[in-house]
Design a protein around this motif. Structure first.
Motif, mmCIF file in Angstrom:
data_model
loop_
_atom_site.group_PDB
_atom_site.id
_atom_site.type_symbol
_atom_site.label_atom_id
_atom_site.label_comp_id
_atom_site.label_asym_id
_atom_site.label_seq_id
_atom_site.Cartn_x
_atom_site.Cartn_y
_atom_site.Cartn_z
ATOM 1 N N LEU A 14 27.991 23.181 -24.342
ATOM 2 C CA LEU A 14 28.685 22.571 -25.467
ATOM 3 C C LEU A 14 27.837 22.808 -26.715
ATOM 4 O O LEU A 14 26.630 22.536 -26.705
ATOM 5 C CB LEU A 14 28.820 21.064 -25.196
ATOM 6 N N LEU A 15 28.466 23.330 -27.780
ATOM 7 C CA LEU A 15 27.718 23.613 -29.008
ATOM 8 C C LEU A 15 27.680 22.374 -29.911
ATOM 9 O O LEU A 15 28.405 21.406 -29.673
ATOM 10 C CB LEU A 15 28.352 24.795 -29.740
ATOM 11 N N LYS A 16 26.881 22.467 -30.959
ATOM 12 C CA LYS A 16 26.662 21.248 -31.754
ATOM 13 C C LYS A 16 27.918 20.790 -32.498
ATOM 14 O O LYS A 16 28.063 19.625 -32.808
ATOM 15 C CB LYS A 16 25.461 21.405 -32.678
ATOM 16 N N ASP A 17 28.862 21.731 -32.755
ATOM 17 C CA ASP A 17 30.101 21.302 -33.411
ATOM 18 C C ASP A 17 31.207 21.050 -32.379
ATOM 19 O O ASP A 17 32.394 21.080 -32.703
ATOM 20 C CB ASP A 17 30.552 22.344 -34.445
ATOM 21 N N ASN A 18 30.790 20.837 -31.126
ATOM 22 C CA ASN A 18 31.697 20.509 -30.013
ATOM 23 C C ASN A 18 32.634 21.642 -29.597
ATOM 24 O O ASN A 18 33.644 21.412 -28.932
ATOM 25 C CB ASN A 18 32.511 19.247 -30.301
ATOM 26 N N ARG A 19 32.316 22.848 -30.013
ATOM 27 C CA ARG A 19 33.000 23.998 -29.406
ATOM 28 C C ARG A 19 32.376 24.207 -28.030
ATOM 29 O O ARG A 19 31.205 23.874 -27.820
ATOM 30 C CB ARG A 19 32.785 25.265 -30.234
ATOM 31 N N PHE A 20 33.158 24.813 -27.131
ATOM 32 C CA PHE A 20 32.648 25.072 -25.784
ATOM 33 C C PHE A 20 32.472 26.570 -25.617
ATOM 34 O O PHE A 20 33.394 27.357 -25.874
ATOM 35 C CB PHE A 20 33.646 24.529 -24.754
ATOM 36 N N LEU A 21 31.258 26.964 -25.222
ATOM 37 C CA LEU A 21 30.955 28.386 -24.994
ATOM 38 C C LEU A 21 31.021 28.645 -23.496
ATOM 39 O O LEU A 21 30.427 27.909 -22.701
ATOM 40 C CB LEU A 21 29.553 28.683 -25.528
ATOM 41 N N PHE A 22 31.752 29.703 -23.119
ATOM 42 C CA PHE A 22 31.899 30.040 -21.698
ATOM 43 C C PHE A 22 31.674 31.540 -21.543
ATOM 44 O O PHE A 22 32.295 32.357 -22.238
ATOM 45 C CB PHE A 22 33.316 29.664 -21.259
ATOM 46 N N GLY A 23 30.749 31.906 -20.665
ATOM 47 C CA GLY A 23 30.418 33.331 -20.502
ATOM 48 C C GLY A 23 30.540 33.783 -19.062
ATOM 49 O O GLY A 23 30.426 32.985 -18.121
ATOM 50 N N ALA A 24 30.777 35.074 -18.903
ATOM 51 C CA ALA A 24 30.889 35.654 -17.554
ATOM 52 C C ALA A 24 30.647 37.155 -17.647
ATOM 53 O O ALA A 24 30.574 37.711 -18.755
ATOM 54 C CB ALA A 24 32.282 35.395 -16.978
ATOM 55 N N THR A 32 26.419 16.603 -21.776
ATOM 56 C CA THR A 32 25.139 17.289 -21.981
ATOM 57 C C THR A 32 25.268 18.472 -22.939
ATOM 58 O O THR A 32 26.330 19.101 -23.000
ATOM 59 C CB THR A 32 24.563 17.777 -20.633
ATOM 60 N N HIS A 33 24.170 18.754 -23.657
ATOM 61 C CA HIS A 33 24.109 19.971 -24.476
ATOM 62 C C HIS A 33 23.143 20.982 -23.855
ATOM 63 O O HIS A 33 22.813 21.984 -24.473
ATOM 64 C CB HIS A 33 23.701 19.644 -25.919
ATOM 65 N N ASN A 34 22.684 20.689 -22.655
ATOM 66 C CA ASN A 34 21.800 21.652 -21.978
ATOM 67 C C ASN A 34 22.613 22.851 -21.499
ATOM 68 O O ASN A 34 23.791 22.723 -21.172
ATOM 69 C CB ASN A 34 21.138 20.993 -20.755
#
Ligand SMILES: Cc1cc2nc3c(=O)[nH]c(=O)nc-3n(C[C@H](O)[C@H](O)[C@H](O)COP(=O)(O)OP(=O)(O)OC[C@H]3O[C@@H](n4cnc5c(N)ncnc54)[C@H](O)[C@@H]3O)c2cc1C
Length: 444
Positions: free
Chosen positions: A307-317, A291-293
């Motif tokens: 998941l970003l459009k260039d398939n990098r993964f963003l993780f926040g906290a 999913t990209h949601n």
């Protein structure tokens, strides 16, 4: 006033090394203020709140407006966030909302927050802003089997009380349509919900504001405000702006230094983001991350990821309690460990970017939009980390208030009135520390 955190986090002159900065050009698009000027309305802060407010004032009401921004346009949290357009802007459970405001008022609040989400999306389409809009709902994931019941309950309340479209997924169902991992024990989705590249959205808005006649100055930090003969003199570097009205749009970066009546009402909280190198197809499939949601892991101390459009993964906290560059780096290493614990198949994935910024929490736990009594000073802040949804909408509501003679807006009471000042405001970080310690224990 120096601000609650280490000076590093308030270095307006230092560019932010965020991933977003690599996707858009923020250099030299706007000038620094170099002369004395007059205006009808001065907006302090060039994030979503300030720019949306100025855009409405100029385009809808033909008002004369100037924006001043301490950093470059694209420096504040509006340019650094994760881009999740989610609801609601409140750090409060629905049952608490019912108790404090009543059912009808809570329903109005949810209506307003959905309006906020649609408002952001409408701005994107009205101005044709290319900001990598993705997704058609938000997911909230249960990090532990015990959380699944509360997730189901939340989905139920959203649907029954607020008419929000929701869907519940068991762990195995979400394995198929979302992702697998160590903290996925079922989920629910709600609409509206989507994600954007926050910086591209901000720059698109700023461009429209400029086109409609708003004068925008960057690298122009307000250091002092004086009131004289019913007008305001605003000091910026060696220059002065004279204005009839002022909009405070500084949110989490406000340092209790400009408006005595607004001081000590915000607890700025650091939020951190890390971004991986682009994942290979095999890595993505190792967690079936299909999913990209945008996704929220529903711990007490939330994780958010997508998941970003260039398939990098963003993780926040949530971030650290210091605010220095060093503490940010240490925090990003901890977050890398947390991410890899949740997604163990990505143990060898490298992190390319890390950065942080400030969100604004208040004693009210909901946003505040309004005007100071006996002053022509207007404010909108305290989105409780929900600014993509709330700040553009709030900015436009504030514009309505500024041009009307009325004291109040026809919006939910949740947004109205100032939050109480923090008792012993110097202890704000101590309160936060206690809060974090308690909730991190609960998460364990
Ligand atoms: C890491 C991170 C992740 C986040 N993720 C999300 C998310 O996914 N979804 C979401 O909805 N929200 C998220 N948020 C929150 C969201 O970014 C904010 O709520 C929103 O950007 C607030 O917009 P704003 O315009 O009010 O403030 P900002 O964008 O912070 O703008 C305020 C501006 O005021 C300027 N300023 C301060 N003092 C002065 C002065 N004296 N003179 C001139 N200018 C001044 C600052 O430089 C700053 O640019 C996140 C925040 C952070 C930090």
């Amino acid at each position: 006033m120096a601000g609650l955190y280490h000076p590093d986090i308030y270095k307006f002159e230092k560019p932010i090394n965020s991933y977003w900065e690599t996707t858009a050009d923020t250099k030299n698009q706007y000038n620094k203020l170099k002369e004395d000027i007059h205006t009808n309305i001065l907006v302090i802060g060039g994030g979503y709140t300030g720019i949306s407010c100025a855009l409405s004032l100029s385009k809808k009401y033909n008002e004369e407006v100037v924006i001043v921004e301490a950093g470059h346009i694209g420096w504040g949290s509006s340019a650094r966030n994760a881009g999740f357009c989610c609801i609601p802007p409140a750090k409060m459970s629905v049952s608490k909302m019912f108790k404090k405001y009543g059912k009808e008022e809570t329903k109005k609040f949810f209506q307003n927050t959905i309006e906020g989400s649609n408002f952001t999306k409408d701005l994107i389409s009205e101005y044709n802003i290319d900001c990598d809009l993705t997704g058609n709902c938000n997911y909230e994931v249960a990090p532990h089997p015990d959380y699944f019941q509360s997730i189901k309950k939340e989905a139920d309340v959203y649907k029954k009380e607020f008419g929000i479209e929701t869907e519940i997924y068991s762990q195995s169902e979400f394995n198929e349509i979302g992702h697998t991992g160590e903290e996925q024990f079922g989920a629910f989705s709600y609409k509206p919900g989507f994600a954007i590249n926050p910086l591209k959205f901000l720059l698109g808005l700023a461009k429209e504001a400029k086109k409609s006649g708003v004068k925008i100055y960057q690298k122009s930090k307000v250091s002092k405000i004086e009131k004289k003969n019913g007008k305001y003199n605003i000091i910026i570097n060696e220059n002065k702006i004279t204005s009839n009205k002022i909009v405070m749009a500084t949110n989490g970066f406000y340092r209790d230094d400009l408006f005595p009546k607004l001081n000590n009402r915000i607890l700025p909280v650091i939020s951190n983001i890390i971004i991986t190198k682009p994942l290979t197809n095999d890595q993505i499939m190792a967690h079936n991350f299909v999913t990209h949601n945008p996704i929220l892991n529903n711990r007490n101390l939330l994780f958010y990821y997508r998941l970003l459009k260039d398939n990098r993964f963003l993780f926040g906290a949530r971030g650290d309690l210091v605010g220095s560059e060093e503490s940010s780096l240490i925090k990003s290493k901890k977050m890398e460990q947390q991410m890899k614990k949740v997604f163990p198949e990505w143990n060898n994935v490298e992190i390319d970017y890390h950065w942080r910024g400030l969100v604004a929490v208040t004693t009210k736990f909901t946003p505040s939009i309004g005007k100071l009594d006996d002053d022509e000073i207007y404010y909108s802040f305290g989105y409780q980390a929900n600014g993509v949804n709330t700040a553009p909408w709030s900015g436009s509501k504030l514009a309505n208030l500024i041009v009307s003679n009325s004291k109040e807006l026809n919006i939910s009471k949740f947004y109205q009135g100032l939050p109480k000042k923090f008792p012993f405001p110097k202890l704000r970080l101590f309160y936060l520390k206690m809060y974090l310690a308690y909730h991190s224990l609960r998460d364990k």
